[in-house]
Design a protein around this motif. Structure first.
Motif, PDB file in Angstrom:
ATOM      1  N   PHE A 123       0.831  -1.209   0.000  1.00  0.00           N
ATOM      2  CA  PHE A 123       0.000   0.000   0.000  1.00  0.00           C
ATOM      3  C   PHE A 123       0.864   1.256   0.000  1.00  0.00           C
ATOM      4  CE2 PHE A 123      -2.282   3.185   2.633  1.00  0.00           C
ATOM      5  CZ  PHE A 123      -3.402   3.355   1.838  1.00  0.00           C
ATOM      6  N   THR A 124       0.513   2.227  -0.841  1.00  0.00           N
ATOM      7  CA  THR A 124       1.148   3.548  -0.816  1.00  0.00           C
ATOM      8  C   THR A 124       0.067   4.616  -0.918  1.00  0.00           C
ATOM      9  OG1 THR A 124       1.415   3.796  -3.210  1.00  0.00           O
ATOM     10  CG2 THR A 124       3.196   2.698  -2.033  1.00  0.00           C
ATOM     11  N   PHE A 125       0.431   5.822  -0.502  1.00  0.00           N
ATOM     12  CA  PHE A 125      -0.439   6.984  -0.715  1.00  0.00           C
ATOM     13  C   PHE A 125       0.451   8.201  -0.939  1.00  0.00           C
ATOM     14  CE2 PHE A 125       0.484   7.460   3.737  1.00  0.00           C
ATOM     15  CZ  PHE A 125       0.480   8.824   3.968  1.00  0.00           C
ATOM     16  N   ILE A 126      -0.104   9.209  -1.604  1.00  0.00           N
ATOM     17  CA  ILE A 126       0.651  10.444  -1.843  1.00  0.00           C
ATOM     18  C   ILE A 126       0.659  11.260  -0.560  1.00  0.00           C
ATOM     19  CG2 ILE A 126       0.754  12.622  -3.112  1.00  0.00           C
ATOM     20  CD1 ILE A 126      -0.497  11.215  -5.485  1.00  0.00           C
ATOM     21  N   SER A 127       1.858  11.499  -0.031  1.00  0.00           N
ATOM     22  CA  SER A 127       1.972  12.279   1.200  1.00  0.00           C
ATOM     23  C   SER A 127       2.415  13.709   0.925  1.00  0.00           C
ATOM     24  CB  SER A 127       2.927  11.612   2.178  1.00  0.00           C
ATOM     25  OG  SER A 127       4.153  11.307   1.549  1.00  0.00           O
ATOM     26  N   ALA A 128       2.982  13.967  -0.270  1.00  0.00           N
ATOM     27  CA  ALA A 128       3.416  15.320  -0.636  1.00  0.00           C
ATOM     28  C   ALA A 128       3.676  15.362  -2.138  1.00  0.00           C
ATOM     29  CB  ALA A 128       4.686  15.694   0.132  1.00  0.00           C
ATOM     30  N   ILE A 129       3.961  16.563  -2.620  1.00  0.00           N
ATOM     31  CA  ILE A 129       4.381  16.726  -4.002  1.00  0.00           C
ATOM     32  C   ILE A 129       5.705  17.460  -3.998  1.00  0.00           C
ATOM     33  CG2 ILE A 129       2.080  16.651  -5.027  1.00  0.00           C
ATOM     34  CD1 ILE A 129       2.156  19.687  -5.192  1.00  0.00           C
ATOM     35  N   ALA A 130       6.445  17.285  -5.074  1.00  0.00           N
ATOM     36  CA  ALA A 130       7.761  17.924  -5.170  1.00  0.00           C
ATOM     37  C   ALA A 130       7.923  18.503  -6.567  1.00  0.00           C
ATOM     38  CB  ALA A 130       8.859  16.908  -4.885  1.00  0.00           C
ATOM     39  N   ALA A 131       8.940  19.317  -6.728  1.00  0.00           N
ATOM     40  CA  ALA A 131       9.299  19.908  -8.027  1.00  0.00           C
ATOM     41  C   ALA A 131       8.103  20.607  -8.667  1.00  0.00           C
ATOM     42  CB  ALA A 131       9.888  18.860  -8.953  1.00  0.00           C
ATOM     43  N   ARG A 132       7.489  21.478  -7.903  1.00  0.00           N
ATOM     44  CA  ARG A 132       6.365  22.295  -8.385  1.00  0.00           C
ATOM     45  C   ARG A 132       5.213  21.441  -8.932  1.00  0.00           C
ATOM     46  NH1 ARG A 132      10.649  25.641 -11.285  1.00  0.00           N
ATOM     47  NH2 ARG A 132      11.380  26.953  -9.616  1.00  0.00           N
ATOM     48  N   GLY A 133       4.978  20.319  -8.275  1.00  0.00           N
ATOM     49  CA  GLY A 133       3.861  19.465  -8.662  1.00  0.00           C
ATOM     50  C   GLY A 133       4.208  18.423  -9.705  1.00  0.00           C
ATOM     51  N   GLY A 134       5.438  18.393 -10.172  1.00  0.00           N
ATOM     52  CA  GLY A 134       5.826  17.447 -11.209  1.00  0.00           C
ATOM     53  C   GLY A 134       6.129  16.063 -10.682  1.00  0.00           C
ATOM     54  N   ASN A 135       6.419  15.929  -9.406  1.00  0.00           N
ATOM     55  CA  ASN A 135       6.761  14.639  -8.805  1.00  0.00           C
ATOM     56  C   ASN A 135       5.883  14.403  -7.592  1.00  0.00           C
ATOM     57  OD1 ASN A 135       9.019  14.131 -10.552  1.00  0.00           O
ATOM     58  ND2 ASN A 135      10.157  15.636  -9.365  1.00  0.00           N
ATOM     59  N   GLU A 136       5.469  13.161  -7.410  1.00  0.00           N
ATOM     60  CA  GLU A 136       4.690  12.828  -6.224  1.00  0.00           C
ATOM     61  C   GLU A 136       5.574  12.091  -5.222  1.00  0.00           C
ATOM     62  OE1 GLU A 136       2.466   8.770  -7.718  1.00  0.00           O
ATOM     63  OE2 GLU A 136       1.476  10.676  -8.069  1.00  0.00           O
ATOM     64  N   ILE A 137       5.332  12.372  -3.959  1.00  0.00           N
ATOM     65  CA  ILE A 137       6.040  11.719  -2.864  1.00  0.00           C
ATOM     66  C   ILE A 137       5.051  10.750  -2.234  1.00  0.00           C
ATOM     67  CG2 ILE A 137       7.255  12.043  -0.691  1.00  0.00           C
ATOM     68  CD1 ILE A 137       8.663  13.397  -3.048  1.00  0.00           C
ATOM     69  N   ARG A 138       5.382   9.476  -2.252  1.00  0.00           N
ATOM     70  CA  ARG A 138       4.502   8.446  -1.693  1.00  0.00           C
ATOM     71  C   ARG A 138       5.121   7.852  -0.432  1.00  0.00           C
ATOM     72  NH1 ARG A 138       0.212   6.339  -4.126  1.00  0.00           N
ATOM     73  NH2 ARG A 138      -0.339   7.269  -6.106  1.00  0.00           N
ATOM     74  N   THR A 139       4.259   7.519   0.509  1.00  0.00           N
ATOM     75  CA  THR A 139       4.672   6.785   1.697  1.00  0.00           C
ATOM     76  C   THR A 139       4.286   5.333   1.464  1.00  0.00           C
ATOM     77  OG1 THR A 139       4.358   8.720   3.092  1.00  0.00           O
ATOM     78  CG2 THR A 139       4.388   6.589   4.194  1.00  0.00           C
ATOM     79  N   LEU A 140       5.231   4.425   1.717  1.00  0.00           N
ATOM     80  CA  LEU A 140       5.065   3.008   1.387  1.00  0.00           C
ATOM     81  C   LEU A 140       4.879   2.158   2.636  1.00  0.00           C
ATOM     82  CD1 LEU A 140       5.287   0.580  -0.610  1.00  0.00           C
ATOM     83  CD2 LEU A 140       7.769   0.747  -0.324  1.00  0.00           C
ATOM     84  N   PHE A 141       3.928   1.225   2.558  1.00  0.00           N
ATOM     85  CA  PHE A 141       3.690   0.213   3.575  1.00  0.00           C
ATOM     86  C   PHE A 141       3.777  -1.144   2.894  1.00  0.00           C
ATOM     87  CE2 PHE A 141       1.433   3.962   4.900  1.00  0.00           C
ATOM     88  CZ  PHE A 141       1.659   4.038   6.252  1.00  0.00           C
ATOM     89  N   ILE A 142       4.582  -2.039   3.451  1.00  0.00           N
ATOM     90  CA  ILE A 142       4.719  -3.395   2.925  1.00  0.00           C
ATOM     91  C   ILE A 142       3.923  -4.343   3.821  1.00  0.00           C
ATOM     92  CG2 ILE A 142       6.356  -5.289   2.467  1.00  0.00           C
ATOM     93  CD1 ILE A 142       6.715  -3.037   0.509  1.00  0.00           C
TER      94      ILE A 142
END
Length: 170
Positions: A123-142
């Motif tokens: 499971f992952t979800f978007i926790s933030a965005i980076a590079a002016r919205g061009g990249n998504e930061i996901r938090t990962l759960f295994i």
């Protein structure tokens, strides 16, 4: 001056004075009787702005469930609560609960996928965005099959555009 011109100038000056003058509030505060104020339901429970639940794909299909709820505490404070359940008989038992910060810009956009090639969905979800919205930061759960719970992968939220390519296994 001509009377018609004087009347027009006077009318124009009057309109400018009224139009540009200090505005006064046009509403009056309504006072409610004390009994009416007490009748309003008082609730401190925060309602989620967004939520996501899956019990068909995560971990052992049909035997595990993940629930993500996104809350907005203040105008500039957003967080998520992730709960992971395991089914025992006909009851869902809470196995993990995570409270994590989240940006208030994007939705969580949860994704269930196998990130460690064990055949079980993580499971992952978007926790933030980076590079002016061009990249998504996901938090990962295994999903950990041995302990039947979710494991938060520390620092997974420091890598933009997190993905897994099973063809690159060595």
């Amino acid at each position: 001056m001509k009377p018609k011109l004087i009347t027009s100038i006077t009318l124009l000056m009057f309109m400018l004075t009224v139009g540009c003058g200090q505005k006064h509030p046009t509403h009056v505060a309504q006072h409610q009787p004390e009994a009416a104020q007490k009748a309003k339901p008082q609730t401190n429970k925060t309602q989620p702005a967004e939520s996501f639940t899956d019990s068909l794909n995560i971990g052992r299909k049909g035997l595990n469930k993940v629930r993500l709820e996104q809350f907005r505490k203040e105008p500039d404070s957003t967080y998520v609560v992730i709960r992971f359940f395991s089914k025992h008989g006909d009851k869902w038992i809470l196995k993990n609960e995570f409270h994590l910060p989240k940006d208030g810009i994007t939705g969580p956009d949860p994704l269930i996928s196998d990130f460690n090639n064990d055949g079980l969905k993580d499971f992952t979800f978007i926790s933030a965005i980076a590079a002016r919205g061009g990249n998504e930061i996901r938090t990962l759960f295994i999903y950990d099959k041995k302990n039947d719970d979710l494991v938060l992968i520390k620092n997974s939220d420091t890598f933009p555009n997190l993905s897994y390519n099973k063809d690159l296994i060595v």
